[in-house]
Design an enzyme around this catalytic site. Structure first.
Site, PDB file in Angstrom:
ATOM      1  N   HIS A 166     -70.706  56.387  66.831  1.00 34.01           N
ATOM      2  CA  HIS A 166     -70.921  57.354  67.900  1.00 34.01           C
ATOM      3  C   HIS A 166     -70.009  58.572  67.745  1.00 34.01           C
ATOM      4  O   HIS A 166     -68.865  58.468  67.295  1.00 34.01           O
ATOM      5  CB  HIS A 166     -70.687  56.689  69.261  1.00 34.01           C
ATOM      6  CG  HIS A 166     -71.686  55.614  69.562  1.00 34.01           C
ATOM      7  ND1 HIS A 166     -71.497  54.673  70.552  1.00 34.01           N
ATOM      8  CD2 HIS A 166     -72.884  55.328  68.999  1.00 34.01           C
ATOM      9  CE1 HIS A 166     -72.540  53.858  70.585  1.00 34.01           C
ATOM     10  NE2 HIS A 166     -73.386  54.239  69.654  1.00 34.01           N
ATOM     11  N   ARG A 226     -78.524  43.390  68.662  1.00 35.65           N
ATOM     12  CA  ARG A 226     -78.124  44.156  67.487  1.00 35.65           C
ATOM     13  C   ARG A 226     -78.580  45.593  67.712  1.00 35.65           C
ATOM     14  O   ARG A 226     -79.690  45.810  68.198  1.00 35.65           O
ATOM     15  CB  ARG A 226     -78.761  43.575  66.225  1.00 35.65           C
ATOM     16  CG  ARG A 226     -78.169  42.243  65.794  1.00 35.65           C
ATOM     17  CD  ARG A 226     -78.729  41.784  64.465  1.00 35.65           C
ATOM     18  NE  ARG A 226     -78.042  40.614  63.958  1.00 35.65           N
ATOM     19  CZ  ARG A 226     -76.932  40.628  63.221  1.00 35.65           C
ATOM     20  NH1 ARG A 226     -76.392  41.793  62.900  1.00 35.65           N
ATOM     21  NH2 ARG A 226     -76.372  39.519  62.800  1.00 35.65           N
ATOM     22  N   TYR A 278     -84.766  48.802  64.643  1.00 32.87           N
ATOM     23  CA  TYR A 278     -84.023  48.655  65.894  1.00 32.87           C
ATOM     24  C   TYR A 278     -84.866  49.098  67.080  1.00 32.87           C
ATOM     25  O   TYR A 278     -85.070  48.354  68.045  1.00 32.87           O
ATOM     26  CB  TYR A 278     -82.721  49.457  65.834  1.00 32.87           C
ATOM     27  CG  TYR A 278     -82.088  49.667  67.190  1.00 32.87           C
ATOM     28  CD1 TYR A 278     -81.687  48.584  67.967  1.00 32.87           C
ATOM     29  CD2 TYR A 278     -81.897  50.949  67.710  1.00 32.87           C
ATOM     30  CE1 TYR A 278     -81.114  48.775  69.217  1.00 32.87           C
ATOM     31  CE2 TYR A 278     -81.321  51.150  68.944  1.00 32.87           C
ATOM     32  CZ  TYR A 278     -80.937  50.055  69.697  1.00 32.87           C
ATOM     33  OH  TYR A 278     -80.382  50.253  70.936  1.00 32.87           O
ATOM     34  N   GLY A 327     -83.712  61.610  59.225  1.00 28.57           N
ATOM     35  CA  GLY A 327     -84.252  61.017  60.438  1.00 28.57           C
ATOM     36  C   GLY A 327     -83.621  61.491  61.729  1.00 28.57           C
ATOM     37  O   GLY A 327     -84.060  61.099  62.806  1.00 28.57           O
ATOM     38  N   ILE A 362     -77.495  34.124  72.669  1.00 28.27           N
ATOM     39  CA  ILE A 362     -78.528  34.273  73.699  1.00 28.27           C
ATOM     40  C   ILE A 362     -79.466  33.068  73.697  1.00 28.27           C
ATOM     41  O   ILE A 362     -79.982  32.665  74.731  1.00 28.27           O
ATOM     42  CB  ILE A 362     -79.363  35.545  73.465  1.00 28.27           C
ATOM     43  CG1 ILE A 362     -78.481  36.752  73.188  1.00 28.27           C
ATOM     44  CG2 ILE A 362     -80.275  35.835  74.652  1.00 28.27           C
ATOM     45  CD1 ILE A 362     -79.244  37.930  72.616  1.00 28.27           C
ATOM     46  N   PHE A 367     -79.756  56.790  76.662  1.00 28.59           N
ATOM     47  CA  PHE A 367     -79.600  57.857  75.690  1.00 28.59           C
ATOM     48  C   PHE A 367     -78.189  57.690  75.083  1.00 28.59           C
ATOM     49  O   PHE A 367     -77.851  56.595  74.655  1.00 28.59           O
ATOM     50  CB  PHE A 367     -79.912  59.206  76.332  1.00 28.59           C
ATOM     51  CG  PHE A 367     -81.418  59.440  76.386  1.00 28.59           C
ATOM     52  CD1 PHE A 367     -82.007  60.437  75.632  1.00 28.59           C
ATOM     53  CD2 PHE A 367     -82.250  58.610  77.144  1.00 28.59           C
ATOM     54  CE1 PHE A 367     -83.392  60.613  75.633  1.00 28.59           C
ATOM     55  CE2 PHE A 367     -83.633  58.774  77.145  1.00 28.59           C
ATOM     56  CZ  PHE A 367     -84.198  59.778  76.390  1.00 28.59           C
TER      57      PHE A 367
END
Length: 316
Positions: A183, A72, A137, A277, A52, A165
């Site tokens: 995921h 990231r 993050y 968390g 970037i 989301f």
């Protein structure tokens, strides 16, 4: 429009690029392939292999906008190595904004995240809830949102942040190929393909209907469509923020059941303790996106599973 897509070799970036090309836009992709894949850069899009921070070597006055997806994005890594997120997300985006300013490019659509809200307790998360990220993050993405607001005020940038989301599904052969894969849906599909011994349920004592965590899943094609709507919506000297979700929660058990139904495989599910968390429920309100962007997701969890299953089968 002529557009630069950062991260266009990644999962979401490739599908966004696919839709931009389909809409007749001229697209150039900037990706360092640290998490993306060269074969995901679609024919018809120019490709630049780089960071970037090298956007200044590409951008000039011929570009109309930047869609900034490169980042990231692993929560655990961000906790263990926060410096990677300060450099890779915040510092790199500042370099991108500098390059845009120098080139006179005044429009950006930014890939943000629901992680900026932290452990929100609302039944549906709206854009006006307090932001309180619980990891570097989410903090890095929130810092970029603040940067965009300041850039809009000071330099007239037209910016739109899209807070994702849980993204899932596939578009043809364009699918999730993360390493490591964190995921839920692709990991449950691994069990259906015998690439994993079982699916794992982290926590069965949440205050939810079936005791497992509830999340808002959005199809990657619906998500990509929101980026095109955001391009049209962006207005000079304004930073707009939208949550992208369906407004409907799906539990871990319901996702596993959907995979069993679509694949016909009776997947074993092993229960483990909660992960530290993990909140019980994270569901977006899509009311603002519907009212202002004219965007509504149309694909359900079963469609996400079916598309991901088909895409994975084609590449075995």
């Amino acid at each position: 429009m002529k557009l630069l897509v950062t991260g266009g070799a990644g999962y979401i970036g490739s599908v966004v690029t696919e839709q931009l090309l389909g809409a007749g836009h001229q697209v150039e992709v900037l990706d360092d392939l640290s998490t993306g894949h060269r074969d995901a850069v679609l024919e018809g899009a120019a490709w630049h292999h780089g960071s970037i921070t090298e956007a200044g070597e590409i951008l000039d006055e011929s570009f109309d906008a930047v869609i900034h997806l490169a980042a990231r994005s692993l929560v655990g890594e961000s906790v263990a190595h926060p410096e990677r997120y300060w450099h890779g997300n915040i510092v790199a985006t500042l370099a991108l904004l500098d390059a845009m300013r120098d080139a006179g490019v005044k429009r950006m659509v930014f890939s943000s995240t629901a992680a900026v809200y932290g452990d929100a307790e609302a039944a549906q998360i709206t854009e006006d809830l307090p932001t309180a990220p619980t990891n570097p993050y989410g903090a890095s993405k929130l810092a970029i949102d603040h940067m965009l607001s300041a850039e809009a005020t000071a330099h007239g940038l037209a910016a739109v942040s899209l807070r994702y989301f849980n993204v899932a599904g596939a578009s043809g052969s364009l699918r999730e190929r993360h390493d490591p894969e964190t995921h839920l849906i692709p990991n449950v599909l691994k069990a259906a393909r015998d690439d994993a011994p079982h699916a794992t349920i982290f926590g069965t004592d949440y205050p939810t209907e079936d005791g497992t965590a509830v999340r808002d899943y959005i199809h990657v094609r619906d998500l990509a469509e929101a980026h095109l709507a955001a391009l049209d919506y962006a207005e000079l000297s304004r930073h707009a923020i939208f949550n992208l979700g369906t407004g409907t929660g799906t539990s871990v058990r319901e996702v596993i059941d959907a995979v069993r139904e679509v694949t016909g495989v009776n997947i074993e599910a092993v229960e483990q303790d909660r992960r530290s968390g993990d909140p019980a429920v994270l569901v977006a309100s899509g009311a603002r996106a519907a009212a202002e962007l004219g965007w509504r997701p149309t694909r359900d969890v079963r469609q996400m599973v079916a598309d991901a299953w088909t895409a994975g089968a084609e590449h075995r």
